[in-house]
Enzyme design. Sequence first.
Site, PDB file in Angstrom:
ATOM      1  N   CYS A  32      -8.713  24.858 -10.497  1.00  0.00           N
ATOM      2  CA  CYS A  32      -9.541  26.059 -10.297  1.00  0.00           C
ATOM      3  C   CYS A  32     -10.663  25.817  -9.283  1.00  0.00           C
ATOM      4  CB  CYS A  32     -10.212  26.502 -11.601  1.00  0.00           C
ATOM      5  SG  CYS A  32      -9.178  26.434 -13.054  1.00  0.00           S
ATOM      6  N   ASP A  33     -11.268  24.632  -9.333  1.00  0.00           N
ATOM      7  CA  ASP A  33     -12.551  24.459  -8.636  1.00  0.00           C
ATOM      8  C   ASP A  33     -12.562  23.422  -7.518  1.00  0.00           C
ATOM      9  OD1 ASP A  33     -13.655  26.357 -10.310  1.00  0.00           O
ATOM     10  OD2 ASP A  33     -14.245  24.894 -11.821  1.00  0.00           O
ATOM     11  N   CYS A  80     -11.734  22.029 -14.718  1.00  0.00           N
ATOM     12  CA  CYS A  80     -10.446  22.421 -14.137  1.00  0.00           C
ATOM     13  C   CYS A  80     -10.416  22.128 -12.647  1.00  0.00           C
ATOM     14  CB  CYS A  80     -10.207  23.911 -14.398  1.00  0.00           C
ATOM     15  SG  CYS A  80      -8.752  24.546 -13.564  1.00  0.00           S
TER      16      CYS A  80
END
Length: 312
Positions: A137-138, A134
């Site tokens: 997200c990261d 992701c």
Amino acid sequence: MSVVYDLIIIGGGPAGLAAGLYGARARMKTLIIEKQKMGGQIVITDEVANYPGSVHEATGPSLIARMLEQCDEFGAEKVFDDITGFDFSGTTKILKGKHNTYEGKAVIVATGANPRKIGCPGEKELTGKGVSYCATCDADFFQDLEVYVIGGGDTAVEEAMYLTKFARKVTIVHRREELRAAKSIQEKAFSNDKIGFLWNTVVEELKGDGILEKIVFKNVKTGEISEVEADEEDGTFGCFVFTGYLPQAEMFAGTLDMEGGYLKTNDNMETNVPGVYAAGDARVKSLRQVVTATADGAIAAVQAEKYIEHME
Ligand code: NAP
């Protein structure tokens, strides 16, 4: 289990939320059951440029927030539970969750799909420690670091472009020498000077002591093995895996007809079990996008309404 819902939807992604909206608007007592987080895969997508009308604030989370608002407005109920069992043999359908058991006259399975893993040594151990599925997200963990993106489809190439906003260099690693991604997406990637390509290459192993430090690659044409190591100063780099998705429908094998792990339906989203419908990415279909997921959800809910009318 005293409440009998008209319609129970398993999955709170675009297909499930569209079904929830249509179900609730049709005045059916509607419940959406989601395992983890409402929104499905699209909430980990930075840009949703191809959902008609999605122009301003066209991010996955903002689109889902509006879908949820609409569901709430029309009174669809939502609950978090993990459905682990079911009984579709009776007139009403039973769904058994980790927390509760639910009963409904009709069920829509909108369970979607999960990211496909590389399946190489080290992947599991280093997930969340350099290996990610992701970008939204990261990505910020890799500010000014190097990043490798595995895959050559729309997701891999779009997310690689997103990652260039953070990483100092992004290398797309693809097992062939031609991308699968749409030409318009490819063009943007080819003209982005922060993006490089490693063709005909697969990941053999991910290595690191508590954090990703090395990737072992194999050239599938020559068989040559090579190893890249994080810069000594950086200590690590990112490996983002976007190699497609796998349907989350195994639970229904043996009861609902399937093809390659995906649920088979007709054009009305009906499965082989009367009163049970499938919608979205978990279904056999040619195009898995938000626009087709929401269309499936709408069709399934309208058909469920007709089914329930005939029951009564
Ligand atoms: P995808 O189209 O299935 O692409 C998966 C990519 O990963 C392919 O390039 C594939 O290689 C590669 N791959 C698969 N298994 C692999 C393995 N074991 N090792 C190495 N590489 C592997 O998946 P996706 O990109 O996630 O897209 C899924 C669907 O969503 C598609 O229909 C796509 O069009 C859609 N989507 C659309 C948009 C958009 O339009 N903006 C954005 C994201 C996704 P091969 O090419 O050799 O098969």
